[in-house]
Every structure is written in structure tokens, then in C-alpha cells.
Design a protein around this motif. Structure first.
Motif, PDB file in Angstrom:
ATOM      1  N   SER A  33       0.840  -1.200   0.000  1.00 26.66           N
ATOM      2  CA  SER A  33       0.000   0.000   0.000  1.00 26.66           C
ATOM      3  C   SER A  33       0.876   1.251   0.000  1.00 26.66           C
ATOM      4  CB  SER A  33      -0.878  -0.015   1.260  1.00 26.66           C
ATOM      5  OG  SER A  33      -1.614   1.171   1.349  1.00 26.66           O
ATOM      6  N   ASP A  56      -8.563  -2.360  -5.706  1.00 28.14           N
ATOM      7  CA  ASP A  56      -9.487  -2.006  -4.624  1.00 28.14           C
ATOM      8  C   ASP A  56     -10.949  -2.139  -5.049  1.00 28.14           C
ATOM      9  OD1 ASP A  56      -7.627  -1.613  -2.679  1.00 28.14           O
ATOM     10  OD2 ASP A  56      -7.430   0.544  -3.017  1.00 28.14           O
ATOM     11  N   HIS A  59     -12.530  -5.649  -4.037  1.00 31.36           N
ATOM     12  CA  HIS A  59     -12.676  -6.107  -2.651  1.00 31.36           C
ATOM     13  C   HIS A  59     -14.150  -6.229  -2.279  1.00 31.36           C
ATOM     14  CE1 HIS A  59      -8.695  -6.312  -0.929  1.00 31.36           C
ATOM     15  NE2 HIS A  59      -8.380  -5.100  -1.302  1.00 31.36           N
ATOM     16  N   MET A  67     -10.083  -3.133   6.651  1.00 34.13           N
ATOM     17  CA  MET A  67      -8.876  -2.305   6.514  1.00 34.13           C
ATOM     18  C   MET A  67      -9.126  -0.896   7.067  1.00 34.13           C
ATOM     19  SD  MET A  67      -7.219  -3.444   2.852  1.00 34.13           S
ATOM     20  CE  MET A  67      -8.687  -3.596   1.867  1.00 34.13           C
ATOM     21  N   SER A 102      -1.876  -5.739  -4.865  1.00 30.27           N
ATOM     22  CA  SER A 102      -0.709  -5.796  -3.979  1.00 30.27           C
ATOM     23  C   SER A 102       0.061  -7.100  -4.175  1.00 30.27           C
ATOM     24  CB  SER A 102      -1.138  -5.609  -2.517  1.00 30.27           C
ATOM     25  OG  SER A 102      -2.268  -6.409  -2.235  1.00 30.27           O
ATOM     26  N   LEU A 104       0.983  -9.612  -2.531  1.00 29.20           N
ATOM     27  CA  LEU A 104       2.120  -9.596  -1.610  1.00 29.20           C
ATOM     28  C   LEU A 104       2.819 -10.944  -1.477  1.00 29.20           C
ATOM     29  CD1 LEU A 104       0.536  -7.430   1.256  1.00 29.20           C
ATOM     30  CD2 LEU A 104       2.121  -6.682  -0.545  1.00 29.20           C
ATOM     31  N   HIS A 141      -8.215   8.388   1.470  1.00 28.75           N
ATOM     32  CA  HIS A 141      -8.095   6.979   1.108  1.00 28.75           C
ATOM     33  C   HIS A 141      -8.411   6.162   2.350  1.00 28.75           C
ATOM     34  CE1 HIS A 141      -6.557   3.189  -0.398  1.00 28.75           C
ATOM     35  NE2 HIS A 141      -6.496   3.726  -1.605  1.00 28.75           N
ATOM     36  N   PHE A 142      -9.129   5.064   2.148  1.00 24.12           N
ATOM     37  CA  PHE A 142      -9.570   4.291   3.327  1.00 24.12           C
ATOM     38  C   PHE A 142      -8.430   3.578   4.042  1.00 24.12           C
ATOM     39  CE2 PHE A 142      -8.904   0.056   1.756  1.00 24.12           C
ATOM     40  CZ  PHE A 142      -9.020   0.170   0.377  1.00 24.12           C
ATOM     41  N   MET A 143      -7.296   3.375   3.345  1.00 15.23           N
ATOM     42  CA  MET A 143      -6.230   2.540   3.920  1.00 15.23           C
ATOM     43  C   MET A 143      -5.414   3.339   4.942  1.00 15.23           C
ATOM     44  SD  MET A 143      -5.118  -0.570   3.437  1.00 15.23           S
ATOM     45  CE  MET A 143      -3.660  -1.617   3.637  1.00 15.23           C
TER      46      MET A 143
HETATM   47  O1  LIG Z   1      -3.563  -7.230   0.087  1.00 12.88           O
HETATM   48  C1  LIG Z   1      -3.999  -6.324   0.784  1.00 12.88           C
HETATM   49  O2  LIG Z   1      -3.821  -6.206   1.999  1.00 12.88           O
HETATM   50  C2  LIG Z   1      -4.834  -5.267   0.129  1.00 12.88           C
HETATM   51  O3  LIG Z   1      -4.872  -5.378  -1.234  1.00 12.88           O
HETATM   52  C3  LIG Z   1      -4.265  -3.930   0.409  1.00 12.88           C
HETATM   53  O4  LIG Z   1      -3.015  -3.847  -0.201  1.00 12.88           O
HETATM   54  C4  LIG Z   1      -5.209  -2.852  -0.025  1.00 12.88           C
HETATM   55  O5  LIG Z   1      -6.185  -3.261  -0.936  1.00 12.88           O
HETATM   56  C5  LIG Z   1      -4.578  -1.652  -0.616  1.00 12.88           C
HETATM   57  O6  LIG Z   1      -3.247  -1.493  -0.324  1.00 12.88           O
HETATM   58  C6  LIG Z   1      -5.344  -0.433  -0.208  1.00 12.88           C
HETATM   59  O7  LIG Z   1      -5.555   0.278  -1.309  1.00 12.88           O
END
Ligand SMILES: O=C(O)[C@H](O)[C@@H](O)[C@H](O)[C@H](O)CO
Ligand SMILES: Nc1ncnc2c1ncn2[C@@H]1O[C@H](COP(=O)(O)OP(=O)(O)OP(=O)(O)O)[C@@H](O)[C@H]1O
Length: 186
Positions: A33, A56, A59, A67, A102, A104, A141-143
Motif C-alpha cells: 500500500s 481495490d 474487494h 482495513m 498488492s 504480496l 483513502h480508506f487505507m
Molecule cells: O492485500 C492487501 O492487503 C490489500 O490489497 C491492500 O493492499 C489494499 O487493498 C490496498 O493497499 C489499499 O488500497
């Protein structure tokens, strides 16, 4: 540039940099993020002239709520979201597209690759300090910026057998997009 590459129109943004072929695979712009996925992903799609989608928007509302309340998502939360992004990728496989995600963990990327084996990942990478500063400055932004630590902890970098490239984000959006374009396969 080969004969089959389209010539960038003079004066268009693409004229200033290398132009990948229009048959480029779907590209996933990944990273934690605040790494610039939406900013760079949008510019990249524009430069390539391909459809663009934002992670986003896929989701379920419960994920956004979680979040927003300051809690990181877990694997189970991310499963339906990754399935929806995979569907988008499958629909655009062949014609090209850019989607942010993301992505990740390695297993999340494996899930997305099921939709398109040639999927190419651009990992926007920078120092935690730089990203934290950008998140602090970001408005509306919500994050919460406080979730950056959990994102960095979850992050598994691209492995050598994964199609992709690491893109440094220390420049501005345009420079980062130029770097991203130059890293794409052609
Ligand atoms: O994998 C995740 O935890 C999410 O995708 C986050 O990364 C959020 O969606 C993003 O970062 C906020 O915009
Ligand atoms: N290369 C850049 N140079 C300077 N600022 C940038 C750059 N890229 C993005 N930013 C700024 O940093 C902030 C985070 O960027 P952005 O929202 O695109 O990140 P993101 O990875 O999509 O985040 P999230 O996953 O939380 O949606 C934004 O305010 C954006 O304007």
C-alpha cells in the motif's frame, strides 16, 4: 523497434519512451500500500492503450471495512478478492491489460497466474520511509498508513522463476512509469 511495432504518434505521451507491442501480456502492478500502484498503473495503461483495473474495486465491502478499521487482511479475506481479479485477468488475456494488485505473497501470484500463465508482475519497490511519507501525505483513502508495517511483513519478493521486474519508485510518477514500460517484455 521491429517492423511490426506500431509507431508512436508524434506528440503523444508514448513518443517519449519505448513502446511495447500491443499484444503485451496482462501486467499486474504489485507492491505494498502506498507504493504507487494506482498512480503508475493508470499511467502505464494509458501509455499502452490497454484496459485498466484497480484492485481495490474488487474487494468485498467487508474487506474495505476491515482495513478501514485498521486491521490487516488475512489469506481467507484475500481469497475471493484474488478470484475476482483472476477473472478480470482471464478476460483480458491476449488483448492485454493493466491491473493493480498488492499480490504480496507468492501464493497469491500463483493464484493469479492460473488465469494467465504469462502474467507479468511489475513490483513497485522503495524504502519503507519513502512509502510511509507518501501514505502520510495521501488524502481521502480508506487505507490507514499504520497498516504499512503489516504489508511490508507480508511481502514476499518476486522469485527468479516468476515473470516480472522490480521497479524503483524513488522518482516521480512519470519516471517510474517510464521505468515500468522499459521493463516490459516485447
Ligand atoms: O492485500 C492487501 O492487503 C490489500 O490489497 C491492500 O493492499 C489494499 O487493498 C490496498 O493497499 C489499499 O488500497
Ligand atoms: N512516483 C511517485 N512519486 C511521488 N508520489 C507518488 C508516486 N507514486 C505515487 N505517489 C503518491 O503516493 C501516494 C500513494 O500512491 P498510490 O495511491 O498510487 O499507491 P497504491 O500502491 O495504489 O496504494 P494502495 O494500495 O493503498 O491503494 C499517492 O498520494 C500518490 O499521489
Amino acid at each position: 523497434m521491429t517492423a511490426e511495432d506500431p509507431q508512436p504518434e508524434s506528440g503523444s505521451p508514448a513518443a517519449s519512451g519505448p513502446r511495447p507491442r500491443s499484444t503485451a501480456p496482462v501486467v499486474v502492478v504489485m507492491g505494498v500500500s502506498g507504493s504507487g500502484k494506482s498512480t503508475v498503473g493508470g499511467l502505464l495503461a494509458e501509455r499502452l492503450g490497454v484496459p485498466y483495473a484497480e484492485a481495490d474495486d474488487f474487494h468485498p465491502p467487508a474487506n474495505i471495512a476491515k482495513m478501514s478499521a485498521g486491521h490487516p487482511l488475512d489469506d481467507a479475506d484475500r481469497a475471493p478478492w484474488l478470484n475476482s481479479i483472476a477473472e478480470w485477468i482471464a478476460r483480458h488475456n491476449g488483448d492485454g491489460g493493466v491491473v493493480t494488485c498488492s499480490a504480496l505473497k507468492r501464493r497469491y501470484r500463483d493464484r493469479l497466474r492460473e488465469a494467465a500463465p504469462g502474467l507479468f508482475f511489475l513490483h513497485l519497490d522503495g524504502s519503507a520511509e519513502l512509502i510511509a511519507a507518501r501514505l502520510q501525505a495521501r488524502m481521502e483513502h480508506f487505507m490507514p498508513p499504520e497498516l504499512l508495517r503489516s504489508q511490508l511483513d507480508a511481502l514476499e519478493p518476486l522469485e527468479p522463476d516468476e515473470a516480472g521486474a522490480v521497479i524503483p519508485i524513488d522518482g516521480g510518477p512519470r519516471e517510474t512509469t517510464d521505468r515500468a514500460l522499459a521493463a516490459l517484455p516485447r
